[in-house]
Design a protein around this motif. Structure first.
Motif, short mmCIF file in Angstrom:
data_model
loop_
_atom_site.label_atom_id
_atom_site.label_comp_id
_atom_site.label_asym_id
_atom_site.label_seq_id
_atom_site.Cartn_x
_atom_site.Cartn_y
_atom_site.Cartn_z
N ARG A 118 27.01 35.39 15.87
CA ARG A 118 27.91 34.92 14.83
C ARG A 118 27.12 34.18 13.75
N THR A 119 27.36 34.54 12.49
CA THR A 119 26.58 33.98 11.38
C THR A 119 27.52 33.46 10.30
N LEU A 120 27.35 32.20 9.95
CA LEU A 120 28.10 31.60 8.85
C LEU A 120 27.34 31.81 7.56
N ARG A 121 27.96 32.47 6.59
CA ARG A 121 27.34 32.59 5.26
C ARG A 121 28.07 31.63 4.32
N THR A 122 27.29 30.76 3.67
CA THR A 122 27.87 29.78 2.77
C THR A 122 26.90 29.58 1.61
N ALA A 123 27.06 28.51 0.87
CA ALA A 123 26.16 28.23 -0.26
C ALA A 123 26.13 26.73 -0.48
N ASP A 124 25.00 26.25 -1.05
CA ASP A 124 24.95 24.83 -1.40
C ASP A 124 25.66 24.63 -2.75
N PRO A 125 25.82 23.39 -3.20
CA PRO A 125 26.61 23.15 -4.43
C PRO A 125 25.96 23.75 -5.68
N LEU A 126 24.67 24.10 -5.62
CA LEU A 126 24.03 24.73 -6.77
C LEU A 126 24.10 26.25 -6.69
N GLY A 127 24.69 26.77 -5.62
CA GLY A 127 24.91 28.20 -5.50
C GLY A 127 23.91 28.92 -4.62
N MET A 128 22.97 28.20 -4.00
CA MET A 128 21.94 28.85 -3.18
C MET A 128 22.57 29.35 -1.88
N PRO A 148 17.62 23.85 -10.39
CA PRO A 148 17.71 23.21 -11.71
C PRO A 148 17.91 21.70 -11.61
N ASP A 149 18.23 21.19 -10.43
CA ASP A 149 18.49 19.75 -10.27
C ASP A 149 17.97 19.31 -8.90
N VAL A 150 16.71 18.90 -8.86
CA VAL A 150 16.10 18.52 -7.58
C VAL A 150 16.82 17.34 -6.95
N GLN A 151 17.24 16.38 -7.79
CA GLN A 151 17.93 15.21 -7.23
C GLN A 151 19.22 15.62 -6.51
N ALA A 152 20.01 16.48 -7.16
CA ALA A 152 21.28 16.93 -6.54
C ALA A 152 21.00 17.73 -5.27
N ASN A 180 18.30 17.55 -3.36
CA ASN A 180 17.78 16.61 -2.36
C ASN A 180 18.92 15.85 -1.68
N ASP A 181 19.87 15.38 -2.48
CA ASP A 181 20.96 14.58 -1.92
C ASP A 181 21.81 15.41 -0.95
N PHE A 182 22.01 16.71 -1.30
CA PHE A 182 22.80 17.60 -0.44
C PHE A 182 22.10 17.82 0.90
N TYR A 183 20.83 18.20 0.86
CA TYR A 183 20.12 18.51 2.12
C TYR A 183 19.83 17.24 2.92
N PHE A 227 18.57 35.12 -6.26
CA PHE A 227 19.53 35.39 -5.19
C PHE A 227 20.60 36.34 -5.73
N ALA A 228 20.98 37.33 -4.92
CA ALA A 228 21.92 38.36 -5.38
C ALA A 228 23.23 37.74 -5.86
N GLY A 229 23.57 38.02 -7.11
CA GLY A 229 24.87 37.61 -7.65
C GLY A 229 25.01 36.14 -7.98
N VAL A 230 23.90 35.38 -7.97
CA VAL A 230 23.99 33.93 -8.21
C VAL A 230 23.51 33.62 -9.64
N ALA A 231 24.34 32.92 -10.40
CA ALA A 231 24.00 32.57 -11.79
C ALA A 231 22.87 31.55 -11.82
N LEU A 232 22.00 31.68 -12.83
CA LEU A 232 20.85 30.78 -12.97
C LEU A 232 21.14 29.71 -14.01
N ARG A 233 20.58 28.52 -13.79
CA ARG A 233 20.67 27.42 -14.75
C ARG A 233 19.27 26.95 -15.09
N GLU A 234 19.12 26.51 -16.36
CA GLU A 234 17.84 25.91 -16.76
C GLU A 234 17.74 24.52 -16.13
N PRO A 235 16.51 24.04 -15.85
CA PRO A 235 16.38 22.74 -15.20
C PRO A 235 16.83 21.58 -16.09
N ALA A 236 17.41 20.56 -15.45
CA ALA A 236 17.85 19.37 -16.18
C ALA A 236 16.66 18.52 -16.61
#
Ligand SMILES: [Fe+2]
Length: 327
Positions: free
Chosen positions: A110-120, A157-161, A163-166, A309-318
């Motif tokens: 069983r595998t959970l597929r999800t994403a972090d808040p930045l879309g990874m 694009p946001d190392v601080q965000a 970092n805080d998530f992980y 990553f397939a289908g994931v929108a990219l953002r420029e770094p803050a």
């Protein structure tokens, strides 16, 4: 404070970075690179995919190469400690408004597929089919005699965000790079679950994208041997950076690019980080020895190119600060 206090009892138990699936154009060219040159073992081959592992890996695979016209990465795979942790993870991601699904994936439970808040995109699982241990089948060793996957390194694009998530998921920072501003900004972090320098590194850049997979070799001589193999077997221009020794992590390294541009780091000799009171090491973004202990800067491509990553929108770094670049 850019670095957070460790979370000793996270909502579910992540054991380690486990595997990644890469979309490639030509499976024959990829097999020649990963198996014949780098030294990966083939666990299974189907018409459209190769399942590869290192010589000490019992898990069925740590890299899946899948044939596709769209080059990219599906998801980053992390092993959990139990099936109950998988249920806890699904509950936690859903409660935090993040996507959850359970795709059927070959050779694993069983595998959970999800994403972090930045879309990874992230895959969490507990069970994977097991394969024969090849550690003492020395006659099968080739290339860099790759032992196992070590880590995943991603642009965000946001190392601080990120970092805080992980950090909230129990990843602990071992080393970090920040600017020299009066209020320093995080440029990159190295975070672990398994007890060495990292399972996951997060670096400032256009993202989210996979920067590289880091794979463990028994020593620096395996990496030097691979340099000789690549230089004399048609892969000279696939060597992007190194060999050298990182300041951060102390690892001996070589970065290579596969036939589709996916980046692999051959990596050896970092250090143990299991002590709960281990203090993170700070590096300045302006210190060339953080990149390479011997002072050589990294090439521009190393800071700019990565796998989407397939289908994931990219953002420029803050963060606009620039690292030292060689060319
Ligand atoms: Fe790395």
């Amino acid at each position: 404070m850019p670095i957070r206090r460790p979370v000793p009892a996270p909502p579910f138990n992540i054991v380690r970075a486990s595997h990644v699936e890469l979309a490639v154009r030509d499976l024959g060219a990829s097999r020649a690179f990963y198996v014949d040159c780098l030294g990966y073992l083939v666990t299974d081959a189907t018409g459209d995919a190769l399942y590869l592992r290192g010589v000490e890996e019992r898990n069925h695979h740590s890299i899946v190469l899948r044939r596709s016209q769209e080059i990219g990465v599906d998801a980053l795979g992390f092993k959990l400690a139990s099936e109950e942790d998988l249920d806890r993870a699904a509950f936690w991601f859903a409660r935090n408004g993040l996507p959850t699904s359970f795709p059927e994936l070959p050779y694993q439970g069983r595998t959970l597929r999800t994403a972090d808040p930045l879309g990874m995109p992230l895959d969490f699982y507990f069970r994977m089919d097991q394969a024969e241990l090849m550690l003492q089948r020395y006659a099968e060793y080739r290339g860099a005699r790759i032992q196992r996957i070590d880590h995943l390194n991603c642009f965000t694009p946001d190392v601080q965000a990120s970092n805080d998530f992980y950090n909230a998921l129990g990843f602990r920072v071992t080393e970090y790079t920040e600017t020299d501003d009066a209020e320093p900004k995080l440029w990159a972090v190295w975070m672990h679950r398994k007890g060495n320098v990292h399972d996951l590194a997060l670096t400032t850049g256009r993202g989210p994208r996979l920067h590289h997979i880091g794979v463990w070799t028994a020593g620096a001589l395996d990496i030097l041997h691979l340099c000789d193999v690549m230089a004399t077997s048609g892969y000279l221009t696939n060597m992007e950076r190194g060999p050298g020794r990182h300041g951060i992590s102390n690892a001996f390294f070589l970065y290579v690019r596969d036939p589709d541009g996916h980046r692999v780091e051959l990596f050896s000799s970092d250090y143990l980080t299991v002590d709960p009171d281990l203090e993170p090491l700070r590096w300045s973004l302006s210190d060339p020895q953080r990149q390479t202990l011997w002072g050589h800067p990294a090439p521009k491509s190393w800071f700019e190119e990565g796998s989407a990553f397939a289908g994931v929108a990219l953002r420029e770094p803050a963060l606009a600060a620039q690292p030292i670049v060689a060319r």
